[in-house]
Design a protein around this motif. Sequence first.
Motif, PDB file in Angstrom:
ATOM      1  N   SER A 106       0.748   3.761   2.095  1.00 19.24           N
ATOM      2  CA  SER A 106       1.149   4.123   3.459  1.00 19.24           C
ATOM      3  C   SER A 106       0.608   3.054   4.401  1.00 19.24           C
ATOM      4  O   SER A 106      -0.282   2.294   4.030  1.00 19.24           O
ATOM      5  N   SER A 110       0.840  -1.197   0.000  1.00 19.40           N
ATOM      6  CA  SER A 110       0.000   0.000   0.000  1.00 19.40           C
ATOM      7  C   SER A 110       0.873   1.244   0.000  1.00 19.40           C
ATOM      8  O   SER A 110       2.071   1.184   0.252  1.00 19.40           O
ATOM      9  N   SER A 164      -3.158   3.101   4.612  1.00 24.72           N
ATOM     10  CA  SER A 164      -3.910   2.891   3.375  1.00 24.72           C
ATOM     11  C   SER A 164      -4.184   1.409   3.147  1.00 24.72           C
ATOM     12  O   SER A 164      -3.405   0.562   3.560  1.00 24.72           O
TER      13      SER A 164
END
Length: 164
Positions: free
Chosen positions: A102, A100, A105
């Motif tokens: 972050s 992902s 996320s």
Amino acid sequence: MKAKELQDLIDFIAKSGLNKVNIETEEFKINITRDASQKVSYVAAPAAHAPVAAPAAAAVSAPAAAPQAPSAPAAAAAPAAEGGNYQAIKAPMIGTFYRSASPESPAFVNVGDEVKKGQVICIIEAMKLFNEIEAEVSGKIVKVMVDNASPVEYDQALFMIDPS
């Protein structure tokens, strides 16, 4: 600028502790800015040490390795035996694999997701640059081959995809 010169420059900047560097010549211009709050760390590639240890380990444990050898190819062939003509999406570079954008996320793709050619499926971080990796073919993700935040080697399988 040659690759060796670029690597030497990166090493020099990392060791110097500088947060901002601007270099300009007739051939090129480089501006490097580093966030002072980030820690810079270097991880040695695991493959660099494997060839040294592997011959010694193989010589000592050859009888123990022989019974395991037939099961490894069988495990590699298992996805094809499950009725799929699966294709591997491989890492185009070495770095750190992220599913992902972050930690907060959601993953770009999960097992069972349909992806289209060109769709971002993961990120590989290499030298503090985050490179979006796109699907090479359209299809359904059937297996994630790498754990999140794990180092990956060039040409290592990241995902198995069923293009049908």
